[in-house]
Design an enzyme around this catalytic site. Structure first.
Site, PDB file in Angstrom:
ATOM      1  N   ARG A  86       0.786  -1.223   0.000  1.00 20.98           N
ATOM      2  CA  ARG A  86       0.000   0.000   0.000  1.00 20.98           C
ATOM      3  C   ARG A  86       0.820   1.277   0.000  1.00 20.98           C
ATOM      4  NH1 ARG A  86      -2.871  -3.776   1.930  1.00 20.98           N
ATOM      5  NH2 ARG A  86      -0.912  -4.288   2.909  1.00 20.98           N
ATOM      6  N   THR A  87       1.760   1.353   0.936  1.00 19.28           N
ATOM      7  CA  THR A  87       2.378   2.653   1.175  1.00 19.28           C
ATOM      8  C   THR A  87       3.145   3.141  -0.058  1.00 19.28           C
ATOM      9  OG1 THR A  87       2.522   2.112   3.511  1.00 19.28           O
ATOM     10  CG2 THR A  87       3.848   3.964   2.763  1.00 19.28           C
ATOM     11  N   LYS A 101      26.775  -2.722  -1.432  1.00 15.27           N
ATOM     12  CA  LYS A 101      28.211  -2.368  -1.451  1.00 15.27           C
ATOM     13  C   LYS A 101      28.588  -1.540  -0.228  1.00 15.27           C
ATOM     14  CE  LYS A 101      27.895  -2.057  -6.479  1.00 15.27           C
ATOM     15  NZ  LYS A 101      28.004  -1.135  -7.630  1.00 15.27           N
ATOM     16  N   ARG A 105      11.395   3.735   3.334  1.00  6.97           N
ATOM     17  CA  ARG A 105      11.007   2.777   4.379  1.00  6.97           C
ATOM     18  C   ARG A 105      12.204   1.872   4.637  1.00  6.97           C
ATOM     19  NH1 ARG A 105       5.750  -1.073   4.280  1.00  6.97           N
ATOM     20  NH2 ARG A 105       4.905   0.871   5.097  1.00  6.97           N
ATOM     21  N   HIS A 153       5.373   5.540  11.735  1.00  8.68           N
ATOM     22  CA  HIS A 153       4.863   5.490  10.350  1.00  8.68           C
ATOM     23  C   HIS A 153       3.881   6.663  10.223  1.00  8.68           C
ATOM     24  CE1 HIS A 153       3.478   4.167   6.569  1.00  8.68           C
ATOM     25  NE2 HIS A 153       3.159   2.922   6.832  1.00  8.68           N
TER      26      HIS A 153
HETATM   27  C1  NCD Z   1       1.915  -1.239   8.111  1.00 12.52           C
HETATM   28  C2  NCD Z   1       3.416  -1.110   8.191  1.00 12.52           C
HETATM   29  O1  NCD Z   1       4.120  -1.338   7.204  1.00 12.52           O
HETATM   30  O2  NCD Z   1       3.858  -0.731   9.271  1.00 12.52           O
HETATM   31  N1  NCD Z   1       1.379  -1.361   6.830  1.00 12.52           N
HETATM   32  C3  NCD Z   1       1.163  -0.241   6.069  1.00 12.52           C
HETATM   33  O3  NCD Z   1       2.010   0.589   5.898  1.00 12.52           O
HETATM   34  N2  NCD Z   1      -0.058  -0.072   5.529  1.00 12.52           N
HETATM   35  C4  NCD Z   1       1.365  -2.227   9.051  1.00 12.52           C
HETATM   36  C5  NCD Z   1       1.873  -3.643   9.068  1.00 12.52           C
HETATM   37  O4  NCD Z   1       2.796  -4.018   8.357  1.00 12.52           O
HETATM   38  O5  NCD Z   1       1.297  -4.410   9.842  1.00 12.52           O
END
Ligand code: NCD
Length: 274
Positions: A28-29, A58, A79, A107
């Site tokens: 999703r993100t 590297k 991320r 997040h």
């Molecule tokens: C979450 C994450 O990556 O922290 N998912 C997200 O970004 N929608 C939650 C999860 O992984 O449980």
């Protein structure tokens, strides 16, 4: 931003480039940020596999990667599995770096879209009774929720086994009640924010199994909840949200995904053209 999506897009960020650097899995993100940028007429450079296909292999430092990518992009979204990695990369970057998940820590854009979903439903955030339910120790989403919600005048209830309680750092300055039993509070809640057990973040991932099934929000459990309750989950879900709940009008987790694109559009516009 929702209108722009409905009308098929705009050219508000034409000529701008966003780089998405993902060192940890995402569905999703990453797509949400990329959809947001594309809806605003911008362009996207993306690597979903930074950990195995970038110069990370590297041993390039995160700070150097930030410096380098910022010579090519106007904004970076990243991320990483390690907490603090976003700050490290941002320390070298000449452009804004947006946190799309910083290990077990935070997040924030998921937190923002959760708040937007609450506000859109109730027309307010103040005065609500909100339960953060499940793995409060490791869920970066629930951490960000607690931090963002601390700006409002509301009742916050933390529901988790004591071993998975919200870490002390996130409790600083936070007004809350704590319980191990969802059944004690479910009838009072306006909002449930829940998230799967973050198995990959446990020191010993098999330890997580003893909590599995502790906070299942089933149709049976929801019989004790208000009709106006909304259920939020950032997804992916596991057993905490059985599929049977999807048709319950209180389930908002797919709407959340849609709201996320609009929220990230607003954020990108703010960061890139004021
Ligand atoms: C979450 C994450 O990556 O922290 N998912 C997200 O970004 N929608 C939650 C999860 O992984 O449980």
């Amino acid at each position: 931003m929702e209108e722009i999506v409905e009308n098929g897009g705009s050219d508000l960020l034409k000529g701008k480039i966003m780089a998405t650097l993902f060192y940890e899995p995402s569905t999703r993100t990453r797509f949400s940020f990329e959809a947001a940028m594309l809806r605003l007429g911008g362009s996207v450079l993306t690597n979903a596999d930074m950990a195995t296909t970038s110069s990370a292999v590297k041993m390039e430092s995160l700070s150097d990667t930030g410096k380098v990518v910022s010579q090519m992009a106007d904004v970076i979204v990243m991320r990483h599995a390690q907490g603090g990695a976003v700050e490290s990369l941002a320390s070298g970057s000449d452009v804004p770096v947006l946190n799309a998940g910083d290990g077990p820590m935070d997040h924030p854009t998921q937190g923002l879209l959760d708040l937007y979903t609450i506000w859109k439903t109730f027309g307010k955030i103040d005065g609500l009774k909100i339960g953060l339910v499940g793995d409060l120790k490791y869920s970066r989403v629930l951490h960000s929720n607690s931090q963002l919600l601390s700006n409002f005048d509301l009742e916050l209830i933390l529901v988790s086994p004591t071993q998975l309680a919200l870490p002390p750092d996130y409790k600083k300055g936070l007004k809350f009640k704590e319980t191990e039993k969802l059944s004690e509070v479910i009838g009072e809640l306006d909002v449930i924010c829940c998230n799967r057990l973050q198995k990959e973040r446990f020191d010993n991932p098999s330890d997580c199994e003893k909590y599995r099934g502790s906070f299942v929000i089933s149709s049976e459990v929801l019989k004790s909840a208000k009709d106006e309750l909304i259920i939020l989950n950032p997804l992916p879900r596991r057993e905490e949200l059985p599929v049977e709940v999807d048709n319950d009008p209180r389930a908002k987790y797919f709407e959340q995904v849609k709201n996320g694109v609009a929220v990230r559009m607003a954020l990108l516009k703010k960061v890139l053209n004021g």
